[in-house]
Design a protein around this motif. Structure first.
Motif, short mmCIF file in Angstrom:
data_model
loop_
_atom_site.label_atom_id
_atom_site.label_comp_id
_atom_site.label_asym_id
_atom_site.label_seq_id
_atom_site.Cartn_x
_atom_site.Cartn_y
_atom_site.Cartn_z
N LEU A 1 -3.33 3.42 10.50
CA LEU A 1 -2.17 2.47 10.33
C LEU A 1 -2.55 0.99 11.03
N SER A 2 -3.39 1.36 12.38
CA SER A 2 -3.67 0.07 13.15
C SER A 2 -4.27 -0.92 12.36
N PHE A 3 -5.40 -0.39 11.55
CA PHE A 3 -6.25 -1.09 10.78
C PHE A 3 -5.66 -1.81 9.58
N LEU A 4 -4.62 -1.01 8.92
CA LEU A 4 -4.02 -1.37 7.57
C LEU A 4 -3.18 -2.20 7.95
N LEU B 1 0.87 -1.10 0.00
CA LEU B 1 0.06 0.04 0.05
C LEU B 1 0.95 1.37 0.07
N LEU B 2 0.68 2.38 -0.75
CA LEU B 2 1.29 3.52 -0.88
C LEU B 2 0.31 4.61 -0.63
N ILE B 3 0.84 5.33 0.40
CA ILE B 3 -0.14 6.45 0.88
C ILE B 3 0.55 7.78 0.89
N ASP B 4 -0.27 8.83 0.75
CA ASP B 4 0.18 10.15 0.51
C ASP B 4 0.04 10.82 1.73
N ALA B 5 0.88 11.08 2.85
CA ALA B 5 0.49 11.42 3.87
C ALA B 5 1.44 12.94 3.95
N ASP B 6 1.63 13.56 2.90
CA ASP B 6 2.11 14.94 3.02
C ASP B 6 1.02 16.04 2.96
N THR B 7 1.15 16.78 4.14
CA THR B 7 0.29 17.67 4.18
C THR B 7 0.50 19.12 3.67
N TYR B 8 1.77 19.19 3.15
CA TYR B 8 1.90 20.45 2.47
C TYR B 8 1.85 20.36 0.94
N GLY B 9 1.83 19.42 0.43
CA GLY B 9 1.61 19.16 -1.31
C GLY B 9 1.96 18.08 -1.64
N GLY B 10 1.26 16.99 -1.46
CA GLY B 10 1.48 15.56 -1.94
C GLY B 10 1.26 15.55 -3.26
N VAL C 1 -9.83 7.63 4.48
CA VAL C 1 -9.41 6.26 5.52
C VAL C 1 -9.23 6.84 6.83
N CYS C 2 -8.61 7.75 7.20
CA CYS C 2 -8.21 8.21 8.49
C CYS C 2 -9.57 8.67 9.09
N ARG C 3 -10.36 9.37 8.64
CA ARG C 3 -11.64 9.69 9.20
C ARG C 3 -12.50 8.56 9.41
N LEU C 4 -12.49 7.48 8.67
CA LEU C 4 -13.28 6.44 8.97
C LEU C 4 -12.71 5.69 10.16
N ALA C 5 -11.38 5.28 10.19
CA ALA C 5 -10.76 4.68 11.27
C ALA C 5 -10.98 5.53 12.65
N GLY C 6 -10.93 6.64 12.50
CA GLY C 6 -11.08 7.49 13.82
C GLY C 6 -12.52 7.05 14.25
N ASN C 7 -13.43 6.97 13.61
CA ASN C 7 -14.86 6.80 14.08
C ASN C 7 -15.14 5.33 14.27
N GLY C 8 -14.17 4.61 13.92
CA GLY C 8 -14.43 2.84 13.94
C GLY C 8 -15.24 2.59 12.86
N GLU D 1 -12.59 -3.37 5.05
CA GLU D 1 -11.87 -3.76 3.91
C GLU D 1 -12.77 -3.27 2.81
N GLU D 2 -13.90 -3.27 2.71
CA GLU D 2 -14.87 -2.73 1.59
C GLU D 2 -14.56 -1.26 1.44
N GLU D 3 -14.45 -0.69 2.46
CA GLU D 3 -14.33 0.99 2.16
C GLU D 3 -12.82 1.14 1.89
N LEU D 4 -11.93 0.37 2.31
CA LEU D 4 -10.55 0.57 1.99
C LEU D 4 -10.54 0.22 0.40
N GLU D 5 -11.17 -0.65 -0.12
CA GLU D 5 -11.19 -0.92 -1.50
C GLU D 5 -11.59 0.07 -2.32
N ARG D 6 -12.89 0.68 -1.86
CA ARG D 6 -13.64 1.70 -2.42
C ARG D 6 -12.83 3.09 -2.59
N LEU D 7 -11.80 3.35 -1.65
CA LEU D 7 -11.25 4.48 -1.34
C LEU D 7 -10.02 4.50 -2.13
N SER D 8 -9.57 3.20 -2.41
CA SER D 8 -8.10 3.09 -2.77
C SER D 8 -8.04 2.91 -4.40
#
Length: 284
Positions: free
Chosen positions: A114-117, A35-44, A62-69, A73-80
């Motif tokens: 990150l815990s989920f992924l 999995l490749l993620i773009d975590a650059d908050t200045y200009g990814g 993904v972070c927003r969904l993980a934060g509220n539980g 896997e279905e959401e991850l597939e949809r968003l990636s």
């Protein structure tokens, strides 16, 4: 066990996104689920470099969904996005579309994501921002979100930090200054130094030799070198594919293959014993 690899470099465009994309692609080609993620908050820039048109930032969602539980896997597939790497493919979570959306990438959300992924991939390669500063906490509300939280959280959680330095005098000077901050703030991280954009003999002239400068001023004696190939990199960006596909057989493609082999552990222990990846934990 999932290996989180943070790809970091100082300000000045040393090429960390190019390194992150092609490292992830090479690891996927070695048979790993990546999995490749773009975590650059200045200009990814992972999305445009891979030709991805995304209305929503995949990693932020993904972070927003993980934060509220609510992450599944279905959401991850949809968003990636599935990106071909040659014979295989990697999954990609794109970065924020606008830099003012950085509050969506809070430390708590990223930790939850990150815990989920971690249960779904062998390697997670994260392209992070340049800024390692924590001074913003001094002048702002202690409970407010931090713009550098994404970078700091990912680097702290990473088993390996690939540090990218550009192979010109200005880039090396910036890298040496920022490298000392990383050593101080993240002493436990396994650091792998990459000298990017190496342009042959012209890079080695006199006092401008970047390898000599890294050795003398940072104690980094044998960085992994990525030879620059303007044609292969431009072709990869134009077509939205990794360099290994756009520049088959090129020197830069071979160097990314070697970097992935090192990350994958084939030469890692021997290289660490010989000091190839910079100062040891004890000397750092």
């Amino acid at each position: 066990m999932t290996q989180l690899v943070a790809v970091w470099g100082p300000t000045g465009a040393p090429g960390r996104t190019t390194v992150a994309i092609n490292l992830a692609a090479e690891l996927a080609e070695r048979g790993h689920r990546v999995l490749l993620i773009d975590a650059d908050t200045y200009g990814g820039t992972i999305a445009p470099l891979l030709g991805i048109v995304d209305e929503a930032a995949g990693f932020a969602a993904v972070c927003r969904l993980a934060g509220n539980g609510g992450l599944s896997e279905e959401e991850l597939e949809r968003l990636s996005h599935r990106v071909p790497t040659g014979h295989r493919e990697m999954l990609v979570l794109t970065g924020i579309v606008r830099s003012d959306r950085w509050p969506e990438l809070s430390a708590e959300r990223i930790k939850a994501a990150l815990s989920f992924l971690g249960g779904s991939f062998e390697f997670i390669v994260a392209d992070v921002g340049f800024n390692l500063e924590t001074d913003e906490e001094i002048t702002s509300d202690l409970f407010a979100p931090r713009r550098n939280a994404a970078t700091l959280t990912v680097v702290k959680a990473a088993q390996r930090v690939v540090q990218v330095a550009g192979a010109d005098a200005v880039s090396v000077a910036r890298f040496i200054r920022a490298h000392s901050v990383l050593l101080e703030d993240f002493p436990e991280a396994q650091r792998i130094v990459v000298l990017n954009k190496v342009r042959g003999a012209l890079t080695r002239l006199g006092s401008a030799d970047p390898v000599a400068s890294l050795s003398r001023y940072a104690g980094i004696h044998h960085p992994i070198e990525i030879r620059w190939d303007e044609k292969a990199v431009a072709s990869a960006a134009h077509t939205g594919i990794p360099v290994r596909v756009a520049g088959t057989g090129s020197a830069i493609a071979k160097d990314f293959t070697a970097l992935a082999a090192a990350i994958d552990g084939e030469r890692l222990q021997a290289s660490l014993r010989s000091g190839r990846f910079g100062r040891s934990k004890k000397s750092a």
